[in-house]
Design a protein around this motif. Structure first.
Motif, PDB file in Angstrom:
ATOM      1  N   ASN A  58      78.602 115.985  71.028  1.00 16.78           N
ATOM      2  CA  ASN A  58      78.094 114.631  71.270  1.00 16.78           C
ATOM      3  C   ASN A  58      78.293 113.734  70.043  1.00 16.78           C
ATOM      4  O   ASN A  58      78.630 112.562  70.188  1.00 16.78           O
ATOM      5  CB  ASN A  58      76.628 114.676  71.698  1.00 16.78           C
ATOM      6  N   LYS A  62      80.925 110.436  69.568  1.00 17.20           N
ATOM      7  CA  LYS A  62      80.149 109.231  69.235  1.00 17.20           C
ATOM      8  C   LYS A  62      79.153 108.863  70.343  1.00 17.20           C
ATOM      9  O   LYS A  62      78.965 107.697  70.670  1.00 17.20           O
ATOM     10  CB  LYS A  62      81.072 108.057  68.924  1.00 17.20           C
ATOM     11  N   PHE A  63      78.556 109.897  70.921  1.00 13.20           N
ATOM     12  CA  PHE A  63      77.521 109.745  71.949  1.00 13.20           C
ATOM     13  C   PHE A  63      78.002 108.958  73.164  1.00 13.20           C
ATOM     14  O   PHE A  63      77.219 108.309  73.846  1.00 13.20           O
ATOM     15  CB  PHE A  63      76.252 109.099  71.381  1.00 13.20           C
ATOM     16  N   LYS A  64      79.296 109.054  73.454  1.00 18.28           N
ATOM     17  CA  LYS A  64      79.832 108.349  74.627  1.00 18.28           C
ATOM     18  C   LYS A  64      79.302 108.999  75.902  1.00 18.28           C
ATOM     19  O   LYS A  64      79.114 110.207  75.965  1.00 18.28           O
ATOM     20  CB  LYS A  64      81.353 108.365  74.613  1.00 18.28           C
ATOM     21  N   PHE A  74      76.250 112.544  78.619  1.00 15.83           N
ATOM     22  CA  PHE A  74      77.090 112.561  77.426  1.00 15.83           C
ATOM     23  C   PHE A  74      78.374 113.335  77.732  1.00 15.83           C
ATOM     24  O   PHE A  74      78.324 114.422  78.313  1.00 15.83           O
ATOM     25  CB  PHE A  74      76.381 113.251  76.255  1.00 15.83           C
ATOM     26  N   SER A 118      70.307 114.880  71.207  1.00 11.38           N
ATOM     27  CA  SER A 118      71.402 113.913  71.108  1.00 11.38           C
ATOM     28  C   SER A 118      70.966 112.533  71.577  1.00 11.38           C
ATOM     29  O   SER A 118      71.335 111.521  70.975  1.00 11.38           O
ATOM     30  CB  SER A 118      72.602 114.366  71.939  1.00 11.38           C
ATOM     31  N   SER A 119      70.194 112.481  72.649  1.00 13.11           N
ATOM     32  CA  SER A 119      69.740 111.180  73.164  1.00 13.11           C
ATOM     33  C   SER A 119      68.827 110.487  72.159  1.00 13.11           C
ATOM     34  O   SER A 119      68.899 109.266  71.992  1.00 13.11           O
ATOM     35  CB  SER A 119      69.060 111.329  74.525  1.00 13.11           C
ATOM     36  N   ALA A 122      71.147 109.268  69.415  1.00 11.60           N
ATOM     37  CA  ALA A 122      71.953 108.144  69.906  1.00 11.60           C
ATOM     38  C   ALA A 122      71.127 106.859  69.897  1.00 11.60           C
ATOM     39  O   ALA A 122      71.623 105.794  69.505  1.00 11.60           O
ATOM     40  CB  ALA A 122      72.479 108.434  71.314  1.00 11.60           C
ATOM     41  N   ASN A 125      70.747 105.779  66.316  1.00 14.11           N
ATOM     42  CA  ASN A 125      72.031 105.252  65.845  1.00 14.11           C
ATOM     43  C   ASN A 125      72.268 103.844  66.383  1.00 14.11           C
ATOM     44  O   ASN A 125      72.746 102.974  65.679  1.00 14.11           O
ATOM     45  CB  ASN A 125      73.164 106.200  66.262  1.00 14.11           C
ATOM     46  N   GLN A 126      71.915 103.636  67.640  1.00  9.25           N
ATOM     47  CA  GLN A 126      72.089 102.331  68.263  1.00  9.25           C
ATOM     48  C   GLN A 126      71.173 101.303  67.604  1.00  9.25           C
ATOM     49  O   GLN A 126      71.564 100.169  67.368  1.00  9.25           O
ATOM     50  CB  GLN A 126      71.780 102.434  69.764  1.00  9.25           C
TER      51      GLN A 126
END
Length: 130
Positions: A58, A62-64, A74, A118-119, A122, A125-126
């Motif tokens: 992930n 880049k957490f796409k 993800f 990961s969420s 993410a 990060n956002q």
């Protein structure tokens, strides 16, 4: 930083491939011995290895995400899920391996737990990017 993530992800994936190769060919490893010393070590190993692989995948993507209906998934988690599913099912055809639903369950728990992590990452990060 991204190149480091890609490098770590690739090295960890190569490590897992090597462990699978050793198991598929019936070879021994110090890792197998260590796992036997830990209660439920095999299941903890499955959860940890594929959980960490999920997190690294992930990060590397880049957490796409993509949408499956209304659910965001993800790409890294999906790729690890497919890889793990095929790897576990392939054990049915190998005399040195045993197809085990509990191994697969541990794999899925690792994927789910590290997808959740990961969420969280993410979202942080956002927030930093805004």
């Amino acid at each position: 930083m991204y190149k480091l993530t890609i490098t770590l992800s690739s090295l960890f994936f190569a490590f897992i491939i090597w462990i699978i190769y050793l198991a598929n060919t019936g070879q021994h490893s110090i890792f197998f011995e260590l796992v036997r010393l830990i209660p439920y070590g095999d299941k903890v190993g499955h959860l940890g290895l594929f959980g960490v692989l999920t997190l690294l995948a992930n990060l590397a993507t880049k957490f796409k995400v993509f949408k499956l209906g209304k659910i965001k998934i993800f790409w890294g988690s999906a790729i690890v899920f497919v890889f793990v599913t095929f790897e576990e099912l392939s054990q049915h055809f190998l005399p040195t391996r045993t197809l085990d639903i509990f191994d697969y369950t541990a794999d899925m728990l690792g994927i789910l737990l590290f997808t959740w992590l990961s969420s969280i990452l993410a979202k942080r990060n956002q927030t930093k990017c805004n």
